[in-house]
Design an enzyme around this catalytic site. Structure first.
Site, PDB file in Angstrom:
ATOM      1  N   SER A   1      31.802   4.196  48.613  1.00 10.08           N
ATOM      2  CA  SER A   1      31.611   5.200  48.987  1.00 10.08           C
ATOM      3  C   SER A   1      32.289   6.365  48.853  1.00 10.08           C
ATOM      4  CB  SER A   1      31.158   5.217  49.954  1.00 10.08           C
ATOM      5  OG  SER A   1      31.033   5.716  50.782  1.00 10.08           O
TER       6      SER A   1
ATOM      7  N   ASP B   1      29.187   1.302  45.189  1.00  6.80           N
ATOM      8  CA  ASP B   1      28.145   2.418  45.819  1.00  6.80           C
ATOM      9  C   ASP B   1      28.684   3.916  45.763  1.00  6.80           C
ATOM     10  OD1 ASP B   1      25.940   2.862  46.059  1.00  6.80           O
ATOM     11  OD2 ASP B   1      25.354   2.403  48.614  1.00  6.80           O
TER      12      ASP B   1
ATOM     13  N   HIS C   1      24.485  -0.290  51.312  1.00  7.90           N
ATOM     14  CA  HIS C   1      25.872   0.225  50.852  1.00  7.90           C
ATOM     15  C   HIS C   1      26.656  -0.312  50.851  1.00  7.90           C
ATOM     16  CE1 HIS C   1      27.765   3.750  50.151  1.00  7.90           C
ATOM     17  NE2 HIS C   1      28.470   4.365  50.996  1.00  7.90           N
TER      18      HIS C   1
END
EC number: 3.1.1.34
Length: 478
Positions: free
Chosen positions: A162, A186, A271
């Site tokens: 992230s 991601d 995610h």
């Protein structure tokens, strides 16, 4: 004289209070070789295979003895794990799982977890802005390791999730020499989708940058994961938008069974799937998932991209082949909903023949595949359109390895609603051959009807096709 002594004592106490840093370390000790490391807020914990969940020993930039105290292995590769935004201010459950998987795969390595939790716990835009400072911290740490201990940055693999993916990219852009690899799990989308390369993860940040995109649903800039390719190889499992097992229905079921405690886990399910896909690649070394280069996910869904010629396919995760193309390579694959995630991809081509010109939309079918090892029955698929004397290509996948294909069955599913026309007669097509290409083995098989033609009728019994010989099988695969 007494007052002078008291003044000196007071000054000494004052100076001592100014130089003591977190953990009781003297901040002056963090000035080495004329370089000041006191502005580094991030912490660097060298975790051990015996205790993957706790930060028991910290490598402290500027404090050389900390490296020896933590038993850093100077002759092995180093993994640096960088977490993302956090609501709780605590490490998420995936961190020790990734650490354990890295040690299982590379037992002699160093696995360092970067702690920037205090900065990551802020409102998202604030934490997103802090990625620049975190990246600077990591770069200073890596440069210090290289300068002080002659540790080669070519042995370093950064893994960022992230917001941590962008922090890893910024760090890679600031090291004196390039690190070997950055894996973006991601990378975050908001505030980064339209950012310039120096402010986010990009292919220039390491010798090789690979990226997994697992939650890109939504408009650009608003999706949780970044949509555009930002590495040398960008892989979009299941199209990258959403992951199997993370649907709303599943969320409602879990809430009904367990209450609201796991809602946050379901929200970030897709995610965080990027991390678990990478963990899977570490633990299942013998069976890596294969991804395929394609111009779009729509073309991939038609089965048009299952080629391995000229680096058009690659392994997902740790065992990826480091292909550095001039422009980013977008790749796609399907996965299971849980570990092990590997599936087996097939392109199926069917020619629908007939004497009457007919067109039907949104038609549901089932296909069953039978091989030398196992079978996979009643795999559903839908064709947006079926017309007479046209060939259609589509993608299928199985969760088990069925071996070499021997036979298949095809069924045309009847409509769920009642129709008088279907009561008296149902539509049908003549089918002579079905062509199948296996993505994982690159083998092509042609299946023939037991008769010259088989009549596939809607709502009726499935039609059987068996492996047949065809000269076109010997042509060079594309």
């Amino acid at each position: 004289m007494e007052s002078k002594a008291l003044l000196l004592l007071a000054l000494s106490v004052c100076l001592q209070s100014l130089t003591v840093s977190r953990g009781g370390l003297v901040a002056a000790d963090r000035i080495t070789g004329g370089k000041d490391f006191r502005d580094i807020e991030s912490k660097f914990a060298l975790r051990t295979p015996e205790d993957t969940a706790e930060d028991t020993c910290h490598l402290i930039p500027g404090v050389t003895e900390s490296v020896a105290n933590c038993h850093f292995n100077h002759s092995s590769k180093t993994f640096v794990v960088i977490h993302g935004w956090t609501v709780t201010g605590m490490y998420e459950s995936w961190v020790p799982k990734l650490v354990a998987a890295l040690y299982k795969r590379e037992p002699d390595s160093n696995v360092i977890v970067v702690d920037w939790l205090s900065r990551a716990q802020q409102h998202y835009p604030v934490s997103a802005g802090y990625t620049k400072l975190v990246g600077q911290d990591v770069a200073k740490f890596m440069n210090w390791m290289a300068d002080e201990f002659n540790y080669p940055l070519g042995n370093v693999h950064l893994l960022g999730y992230s917001l941590g993916a962008h922090a890893a990219g910024i760090a890679g852009s600031l090291t004196n020499k390039k690190v070997n690899r950055i894996t973006g799990l991601d990378p975050a989308g908001p505030n980064f989708e339209y950012a310039e390369a120096p402010s986010r993860l990009s292919p220039d940040d390491a010798d090789f940058v690979d990226v997994l995109h697992t939650f890109t649903r939504g408009s650009p800039g608003r999706s949780i994961g970044i949509q555009k390719p930002v590495g040398h190889v960008d892989i979009y499992p299941n199209g990258g938008t959403f992951q199997p097992g993370c649907n709303i229905g599943e969320a409602l079921r879990v809430i009904a069974e367990r209450g609201l405690g796991d809602v946050d886990q379901l929200v970030k399910c897709s995610h965080e799937r990027s991390v678990h896909l990478f963990i899977d690649s570490l633990l299942n070394e013998e069976n890596p998932s294969k991804a395929y280069r394609c111009n779009s996910k729509e073309a991939f869904e038609k089965g048009l991209c299952l080629s391995c010629r000229k680096n058009r396919c690659n392994n997902m995760g740790y065992e990826i082949n480091k292909v550095r193309a001039k422009r980013s390579s977008k790749m796609y694959l399907k996965t299971r909903s849980q570990m092990p995630y590997k599936v087996f991809h097939y392109q199926v081509k069917i020619h629908f023949s007939g004497t009457e010109s007919n067109t039907y939309t949104n038609q549901a079918f089932e296909i069953s595949l039978y091989g030398t090892v196992a079978e996979s029955e009643n795999i559903p698929f839908t064709l947006p359109e079926v017309s007479t004397n046209k060939t259609y290509s589509f993608l299928l996948y199985t969760e088990v390895d069925i071996g070499e294909l021997l036979m298949l069955k095809l069924k045309w599913i009847s409509d769920s609603y009642f129709s008088w026309s279907n009561w008296w007669s149902s539509p049908g097509f003549d089918i002579g051959k079905i062509r199948v290409k296996a993505g994982e083995t690159q083998k092509k098989v042609i299946f023939c009807s037991r008769e010259k033609m088989s009549y596939l009728q809607k709502g009726k019994s499935p039609v059987i096709f068996v492996k047949c010989h065809d000269k076109s099988l010997n042509r060079k695969s594309g």
